[in-house]
Motif scaffolding. Sequence first.
Motif, PDB file in Angstrom:
ATOM      1  N   UNK A  82      17.646  26.399   1.202  1.00 56.88           N
ATOM      2  CA  UNK A  82      18.379  25.468   0.350  1.00 56.88           C
ATOM      3  C   UNK A  82      17.541  24.210   0.094  1.00 56.88           C
ATOM      4  N   UNK A  83      16.883  23.695   1.137  1.00 58.41           N
ATOM      5  CA  UNK A  83      16.048  22.502   0.992  1.00 58.41           C
ATOM      6  C   UNK A  83      14.838  22.788   0.107  1.00 58.41           C
ATOM      7  N   UNK A  84      14.257  23.978   0.256  1.00 62.93           N
ATOM      8  CA  UNK A  84      13.115  24.350  -0.595  1.00 62.93           C
ATOM      9  C   UNK A  84      13.529  24.416  -2.060  1.00 62.93           C
ATOM     10  N   UNK A  85      14.664  25.060  -2.319  1.00 62.67           N
ATOM     11  CA  UNK A  85      15.143  25.202  -3.696  1.00 62.67           C
ATOM     12  C   UNK A  85      15.463  23.835  -4.288  1.00 62.67           C
ATOM     13  N   UNK A  86      16.092  22.959  -3.488  1.00 63.16           N
ATOM     14  CA  UNK A  86      16.424  21.614  -3.980  1.00 63.16           C
ATOM     15  C   UNK A  86      15.151  20.839  -4.297  1.00 63.16           C
ATOM     16  N   UNK A  87      14.116  20.977  -3.453  1.00 66.96           N
ATOM     17  CA  UNK A  87      12.857  20.267  -3.689  1.00 66.96           C
ATOM     18  C   UNK A  87      12.192  20.781  -4.968  1.00 66.96           C
ATOM     19  N   UNK A  88      12.245  22.088  -5.181  1.00 66.99           N
ATOM     20  CA  UNK A  88      11.668  22.656  -6.402  1.00 66.99           C
ATOM     21  C   UNK A  88      12.434  22.186  -7.626  1.00 66.99           C
ATOM     22  N   UNK A  89      13.766  22.149  -7.524  1.00 70.46           N
ATOM     23  CA  UNK A  89      14.591  21.707  -8.652  1.00 70.46           C
ATOM     24  C   UNK A  89      14.325  20.239  -8.964  1.00 70.46           C
ATOM     25  N   UNK A  90      14.167  19.414  -7.920  1.00 66.57           N
ATOM     26  CA  UNK A  90      13.879  17.989  -8.112  1.00 66.57           C
ATOM     27  C   UNK A  90      12.514  17.790  -8.761  1.00 66.57           C
ATOM     28  N   UNK A  91      11.575  18.609  -8.345  1.00 64.90           N
ATOM     29  CA  UNK A  91      10.204  18.451  -8.831  1.00 64.90           C
ATOM     30  C   UNK A  91      10.091  18.797 -10.314  1.00 64.90           C
ATOM     31  N   UNK A  92      10.868  19.768 -10.757  1.00 69.87           N
ATOM     32  CA  UNK A  92      10.749  20.184 -12.154  1.00 69.87           C
ATOM     33  C   UNK A  92       9.331  20.654 -12.434  1.00 69.87           C
ATOM     34  N   UNK A  93       8.676  20.015 -13.413  1.00 72.00           N
ATOM     35  CA  UNK A  93       7.311  20.387 -13.767  1.00 72.00           C
ATOM     36  C   UNK A  93       6.283  19.673 -12.897  1.00 72.00           C
ATOM     37  N   UNK A  94       6.739  18.733 -12.077  1.00 71.59           N
ATOM     38  CA  UNK A  94       5.826  17.980 -11.220  1.00 71.59           C
ATOM     39  C   UNK A  94       5.305  18.871 -10.087  1.00 71.59           C
ATOM     40  N   UNK A  95       4.088  18.630  -9.631  1.00 68.50           N
ATOM     41  CA  UNK A  95       3.564  19.430  -8.515  1.00 68.50           C
ATOM     42  C   UNK A  95       4.103  18.966  -7.157  1.00 68.50           C
ATOM     43  N   UNK A  96       4.844  17.873  -7.122  1.00 67.47           N
ATOM     44  CA  UNK A  96       5.359  17.332  -5.857  1.00 67.47           C
ATOM     45  C   UNK A  96       6.616  18.089  -5.422  1.00 67.47           C
ATOM     46  N   UNK A  97       6.417  19.170  -4.676  1.00 70.68           N
ATOM     47  CA  UNK A  97       7.538  20.009  -4.255  1.00 70.68           C
ATOM     48  C   UNK A  97       7.827  19.871  -2.769  1.00 70.68           C
ATOM     49  N   UNK A  98       7.236  18.860  -2.161  1.00 69.63           N
ATOM     50  CA  UNK A  98       7.418  18.685  -0.713  1.00 69.63           C
ATOM     51  C   UNK A  98       8.866  18.296  -0.396  1.00 69.63           C
ATOM     52  N   UNK A  99       9.394  18.887   0.643  1.00 67.59           N
ATOM     53  CA  UNK A  99      10.734  18.547   1.115  1.00 67.59           C
ATOM     54  C   UNK A  99      10.645  17.200   1.823  1.00 67.59           C
ATOM     55  N   UNK A 100      11.479  16.227   1.472  1.00 67.11           N
ATOM     56  CA  UNK A 100      11.405  14.914   2.130  1.00 67.11           C
ATOM     57  C   UNK A 100      11.552  15.031   3.646  1.00 67.11           C
ATOM     58  N   UNK A 101      10.765  14.228   4.344  1.00 65.09           N
ATOM     59  CA  UNK A 101      10.741  14.258   5.811  1.00 65.09           C
ATOM     60  C   UNK A 101      12.141  14.069   6.403  1.00 65.09           C
ATOM     61  N   UNK A 102      12.479  14.911   7.367  1.00 64.89           N
ATOM     62  CA  UNK A 102      13.741  14.828   8.115  1.00 64.89           C
ATOM     63  C   UNK A 102      14.959  14.742   7.195  1.00 64.89           C
ATOM     64  N   UNK A 103      14.901  15.418   6.044  1.00 60.29           N
ATOM     65  CA  UNK A 103      16.000  15.331   5.084  1.00 60.29           C
ATOM     66  C   UNK A 103      17.111  16.339   5.355  1.00 60.29           C
TER      67      UNK A 103
END
Length: 112
Positions: A13-34
């Motif tokens: 779920x966190x991975x998918x949310x990070x990908x959705x937030x990133x959109x076209x951006x390469x920044x797909x990292x899950x925020x620390x301790x999120x």
Amino acid sequence: MEKCTFCVQRIEEAKIAALARAGASPETRIPRDSFTTACAQACPTEAIVFGDIKDPESRVSKMKEQDRNYRILDYLNVVPRVSYLARVRNPNPNMPDAETSASQAWWRKLPE
Ligand code: SF4
């Protein structure tokens, strides 16, 4: 009984949310301790800490840096993902609460 999956559904779920937030951006990292596991979230004493051990700034990495950190069967080089913090004990009978503290009573019961 089921084996612990480290709440893989929460990780995904966190991975998918990070990908959705990133959109076209390469920044797909899950925020620390999120996010955390269900058991860590439910534990009122925060005895369970979950996080990214590859991130040296994560809470779990900081806790693993402590001298009290140990892993079961480490001498067999099994490299478990779970580690523990050794219990803090102060057997010094000269401490002010040594005689009254229930948590200190273990050393008085040891055979000589
Ligand atoms: S709640 Fe805890 S024990 Fe259960 S699967 Fe998640 S991490 Fe493992």
